[in-house]
Structures are given as C-alpha cells and as structure tokens.
Scaffold this active site. Structure first.
Site, PDB file in Angstrom:
ATOM      1  N   MET A  67      19.815  44.835  69.660  1.00 53.05           N
ATOM      2  CA  MET A  67      19.808  43.810  70.739  1.00 53.05           C
ATOM      3  C   MET A  67      18.599  44.389  71.417  1.00 53.05           C
ATOM      4  SD  MET A  67      23.242  42.925  71.077  1.00 53.05           S
ATOM      5  CE  MET A  67      24.167  44.496  69.965  1.00 53.05           C
ATOM      6  N   MET A 136      24.936  35.408  66.366  1.00 49.20           N
ATOM      7  CA  MET A 136      25.404  35.419  67.190  1.00 49.20           C
ATOM      8  C   MET A 136      26.668  34.398  67.744  1.00 49.20           C
ATOM      9  SD  MET A 136      25.072  38.511  68.183  1.00 49.20           S
ATOM     10  CE  MET A 136      26.194  38.869  69.946  1.00 49.20           C
ATOM     11  N   GLY A 141      25.141  41.084  74.487  1.00 47.33           N
ATOM     12  CA  GLY A 141      25.179  41.615  75.315  1.00 47.33           C
ATOM     13  C   GLY A 141      26.641  42.275  76.226  1.00 47.33           C
ATOM     14  N   PHE A 142      27.383  42.094  76.193  1.00 50.70           N
ATOM     15  CA  PHE A 142      28.952  42.496  76.314  1.00 50.70           C
ATOM     16  C   PHE A 142      29.927  42.042  75.119  1.00 50.70           C
ATOM     17  CE2 PHE A 142      25.637  41.494  79.627  1.00 50.70           C
ATOM     18  CZ  PHE A 142      26.681  42.340  80.633  1.00 50.70           C
ATOM     19  N   ASP A 174      29.425  37.450  65.365  1.00 48.72           N
ATOM     20  CA  ASP A 174      29.275  38.608  66.339  1.00 48.72           C
ATOM     21  C   ASP A 174      29.952  38.246  67.138  1.00 48.72           C
ATOM     22  OD1 ASP A 174      29.774  41.063  67.776  1.00 48.72           O
ATOM     23  OD2 ASP A 174      27.177  41.507  67.228  1.00 48.72           O
ATOM     24  N   GLY A 176      33.916  37.923  69.588  1.00 49.81           N
ATOM     25  CA  GLY A 176      35.671  37.282  70.203  1.00 49.81           C
ATOM     26  C   GLY A 176      36.099  36.705  69.247  1.00 49.81           C
ATOM     27  N   GLY A 196      34.911  43.569  68.150  1.00 50.21           N
ATOM     28  CA  GLY A 196      35.564  44.832  68.808  1.00 50.21           C
ATOM     29  C   GLY A 196      36.457  44.618  69.031  1.00 50.21           C
ATOM     30  N   SER A 197      36.841  44.494  70.533  1.00 43.00           N
ATOM     31  CA  SER A 197      38.508  44.208  70.983  1.00 43.00           C
ATOM     32  C   SER A 197      39.129  43.886  70.287  1.00 43.00           C
ATOM     33  CB  SER A 197      38.021  43.172  72.018  1.00 43.00           C
ATOM     34  OG  SER A 197      37.018  42.861  72.233  1.00 43.00           O
TER      35      SER A 197
HETATM   36  C1  DX5 Z   1      28.116  41.992  71.636  1.00 36.97           C
HETATM   37  C2  DX5 Z   1      28.232  42.977  70.058  1.00 36.97           C
HETATM   38  C3  DX5 Z   1      29.381  42.378  69.639  1.00 36.97           C
HETATM   39  C4  DX5 Z   1      30.825  42.882  70.334  1.00 36.97           C
HETATM   40  C5  DX5 Z   1      32.024  42.250  70.370  1.00 36.97           C
HETATM   41  O1  DX5 Z   1      26.569  42.063  71.962  1.00 36.97           O
HETATM   42  O2  DX5 Z   1      26.913  42.348  69.152  1.00 36.97           O
HETATM   43  O3  DX5 Z   1      29.117  43.514  68.658  1.00 36.97           O
HETATM   44  O4  DX5 Z   1      30.580  43.979  70.323  1.00 36.97           O
HETATM   45  O5  DX5 Z   1      33.157  42.306  70.282  1.00 36.97           O
HETATM   46  P1  DX5 Z   1      33.720  42.329  70.423  1.00 36.97           P
HETATM   47  O6  DX5 Z   1      34.434  41.973  69.349  1.00 36.97           O
HETATM   48  O7  DX5 Z   1      34.715  42.029  71.604  1.00 36.97           O
HETATM   49  O8  DX5 Z   1      33.418  40.043  71.481  1.00 36.97           O
HETATM   50 ZN    ZN Z   2      26.452  43.352  67.437  1.00 35.45          ZN
END
Ligand code: DX5
Ligand code: ZN
Length: 227
Positions: A67, A136, A141-142, A174, A176, A196-197
C-alpha cells in the site's frame, strides 16, 4: 483452490515469531504482509527489515501487499527481503505493466489490487499479466474494520468476467473477513482469503485450524464436483 493468508498486521510484534508458529500449528498457506507508506494510505506499518525477519521465521509463502505510492521503487528490495508474491495497487502506480513484468522477472508472482471504490473493469487489461487480483473489502490502511457489503458484487462480477475470458486467476479479498461472512466471499468466487483480526484475536491456533478445515473441505468438495 481456497487459500488462507493470515495478515501479520494483527499480530503482537513483541512475540511475532511465536505467533507465526501458532498460526502454522493451526494451518495456513501464506502469510500476508501489509506495507503502508503514510502516503497512499494514512497509516505506516512495517517494511523491509521486518520482512527479512519474517522470512527467517517461516517457509510459508510470503504475500506482500504494497500500500505504497509508486511501488515500482521497491520491487527489488522486497524481492531481496524474501517476498514470494508482490501485490501493487492500480491507483498507486503509473507503470503497471512494467512493474508486473519486473515482479515476474524476479521470479515472483504478481498481484494487482483495487480499493473498494475502484471499478473492477480497470483490471481487464491486466488479465493475462497478473497472477492474482486483490479486491479490497475495506478502505486500506487499518486492520479491524467492518467488511463493506458493496464489495461482494465486485468479486462476483470479477469472477464471472475472468471465467468468461477462460481464466481462473486467483481473487484475493482483504479486510473485515470473519467467521460470519466467510461463506459469502467464497460463494462469489474469492479464493485467497486474507484475515487479520479473525486469526490473531483469541486462540490463534484454533482460529487458523477453523479456517484451514473449512477451506480444505471446500477444496475437497470442489475436486469432487469436477471429477
Ligand atoms: C488493511 C490491510 C489488511 C488488514 C486486514 O489495509 O490490507 O490486510 O490487515 O485486517 P482485518 O482482517 O482485521 O480486517
Ligand atoms: Zn492487506
């Protein structure tokens, strides 16, 4: 084939090596590595020296999501640090063809990503040259954001369009993705799933095992229906 790519952005960096081992104990295919530059996205994450450490900690495929504005500046650096796949953003790069070629010339797989508001049609001219398209499902970003429902239709139409073109290119999602909405993205044709989470919160090993089992079942069913 459905593939699990846990995002290290959600890991506890004080014990990163241990958490990588916990995920591996539960099962995974890739590790997703989110690089943020504070320009293309409003956040800054981690970069080349951290990837070098991760490379020493695992033999899994390292799926690097840049990114980063003008990502062509960093292909060699991330290739040298141990990336197996490098994904660049359509919105961030003025020389996409050249950059995908550069990634391939380094012997890596090349991905092309779009943000939630970018039209999937912009990917069409790269159908032959990208190995993976990343849609996406949150604003990049987060970590820990909520899945944007409007992205479901984008994945569906991209999968249909690729199939109509005779291609079965990987589609990565990628942002949520949870136990609650995983079936939705699989049903519309996503097959490389970043989480991620959903992997790093709570019992990491059990989470990875949960998704690995689910994906293996999907892969078996798909194989069964093809034979
Ligand atoms: C966001 C990232 C993701 C993020 C996904 O900008 O690209 O890879 O880590 O995290 P979760 O699965 O928690 O949304
Ligand atoms: Zn990512």
């Amino acid at each position: 084939m459905v593939i699990l790519s846990p995002s290290l952005l959600a890991a506890d960096f004080t014990v990163l090596g241990e958490q990588i081992k916990m995920v591996e104990a539960g099962g995974c295919d890739y590790f997703h590595f989110d690089v943020m530059d504070g320009m293309f996205v409003p956040n800054i994450s981690f970069g080349i020296p951290v990837l070098e450490s991760v490379r020493r900690a695992t033999r899994k495929v390292l799926d690097v999501h840049l990114m980063v504005q003008a990502p062509e500046r960093y292909i060699d650096k991330f290739a040298d640090a141990g990336a197996d796949i490098i994904t660049i953003h359509q919105e961030a790069c003025d020389c996409i063809d050249k950059t995908l070629d550069h990634i391939h010339a380094r012997g890596l797989k090349a991905g092309l990503a779009i943000k939630p508001d970018t039209y999937t049609g912009v990917l069409k001219e790269y159908y032959g040259s990208a190995d993976m398209f990343l849609v996406m499902t949150v604003e990049p970003g987060f970590g820990g954001q909520k899945y944007m429902d409007k992205c479901t239709g984008k994945v569906r139409s991209l999968r249909k369009d690729l199939t109509d073109a005779g291609l079965d290119t990987d589609i990565q999602v990628d942002g949520g993705i949870t136990r609650e909405n995983i079936e939705v993205v699989l049903d519309v044709g996503a097959n490389v799933i970043v989480m991620g989470s959903s992997v790093f919160s709570g019992d990491i090993r059990a989470n990875a095992a949960y998704f690995t089992d689910l994906f293996q079942k999907r892969n078996r069913d798909q194989k069964g229906s093809m034979s």
